[in-house]
Design an enzyme around this catalytic site. Structure first.
Site, short mmCIF file in Angstrom:
data_model
loop_
_atom_site.label_atom_id
_atom_site.label_comp_id
_atom_site.label_asym_id
_atom_site.label_seq_id
_atom_site.Cartn_x
_atom_site.Cartn_y
_atom_site.Cartn_z
N ASP A 121 0.89 -1.39 0.16
CA ASP A 121 -0.09 0.01 -0.31
C ASP A 121 0.97 1.09 0.19
O ASP A 121 2.21 1.23 0.91
CB ASP A 121 -0.93 0.02 1.77
CG ASP A 121 -1.58 -1.15 1.24
OD1 ASP A 121 -1.93 -1.54 0.34
OD2 ASP A 121 -1.65 -1.12 2.69
N1 URA Z 1 -1.36 -5.45 4.67
C1 URA Z 1 -1.54 -4.17 4.40
O1 URA Z 1 -2.49 -3.93 4.70
N2 URA Z 1 -0.99 -3.74 3.19
C2 URA Z 1 0.06 -3.73 2.93
O2 URA Z 1 1.01 -3.42 2.28
C3 URA Z 1 0.43 -5.50 2.89
C4 URA Z 1 -0.25 -5.70 3.52
#
Ligand code: URA
Length: 275
Positions: A121
């Site tokens: 993310d």
């Molecule tokens: N889980 C999440 O919530 N975000 C990420 O970027 C990776 C795993």
């Protein structure tokens, strides 16, 4: 209780052919969205094995078919495996219509056709692998191969032992129950819990959603390891090539996990040996 359908385990160690429609293949490689890919294909910019292909739904085999966009090959031949320490605030895409920074901005001259192995993310930092080897990417990202991903998490509230136990057991999300996870409390401080969590799936925003389902929120999320590959002392925003033994260790680990799952139907996993 809703249960996630168990993925069919492979019968033998996977030497997977990765066959996709052309538009999916281009978007999977991280260059563009599927809609953009379809536009490029229809406008005649894409060739497969030297012939113009204007059907976005034509089947291609990644790693075998030679695909070019504007006569530029997607794969130059040499397999590349990069480990990047993604900072928070960078998108895991090729480019952003809003002009926000992407992980490709961090690669300097290595702006060739390599693509991210899974995504982090915008607000997540840490270990991101990038490659032009689609079979390798499939091994690492397909939950069938049970490759564990480890994260450090800072939560907005103190988590109780019961909340940690729920995360370990598997927690109900809107897309089904999560697989059992390894969860280690590192410390509690200033009304926050710091923990390490290891999961073997890669659902969208999975860790954030798991913590929310447990009744708290993620304030900070950093991926520190994928199978036996660790981020180590790499500086934030920097990248390095994976050593051949690191690539081998990860591939061997994923294949062993898949074989084990096929043999036993087991959800347990061997801890990876760090390399
Ligand atoms: N889980 C999440 O919530 N975000 C990420 O970027 C990776 C795993």
């Amino acid at each position: 209780m809703k249960r996630r359908a168990k993925a069919a385990a492979p019968k033998q160690a996977p030497q997977k052919r990765v066959v996709k429609t052309l538009d999916r293949a281009l978007s999977r490689l991280g260059f563009c969205s599927r809609t953009e890919a379809a536009g490029w294909i229809r406008s005649g910019r894409v060739r497969v094995n030297g012939r113009e292909q204007t059907d976005p739904e034509a089947w291609v085999e990644l790693g075998r078919d030679r695909i070019t966009v504007d006569n530029k090959p997607l794969f130059e031949g040499r397999k590349r495996y990069l480990l990047l320490y993604k900072p928070k605030g960078y998108l895991t895409t090729w480019r952003d219509p809003q002009g926000r920074p992407t992980v490709y901005d961090l690669l300097g001259k290595t702006r060739e056709w390599i693509f991210p192995v899974g995504r982090l993310d915008l607000d997540t930092s840490g270990l991101l692998l990038m490659t032009n080897d689609s079979e390798f990417a499939e091994l690492v990202t397909n939950p069938e191969f049970h490759v564990p991903k480890t994260y450090l998490v800072k939560t907005s509230t103190l988590l109780s032992d019961e909340q940690l136990a729920a995360l370990r057991r598997g927690i109900e999300l809107k897309d089904g129950l999560t697989r059992p996870a390894q969860v280690v409390r590192l410390r509690d401080s200033g009304g926050r819990t710091f923990l390490e969590i290891t999961i073997t799936e890669g659902r969208n925003r999975q860790v954030r959603r798991m913590i929310e389902a447990a009744g708290s929120q993620v304030l900070k999320l950093v991926r520190t390891a994928i199978g036996p590959i660790r981020i180590g002392r790499l500086e934030i925003g920097k990248w390095r090539e994976l050593a051949p033994e690191e690539v081998r260790a990860l591939v061997t680990y994923a294949r062993r996990q898949a074989k084990r799952a096929a043999r036993t139907g087991s959800r347990r996993r061997e801890p990876p040996e760090p390399v």
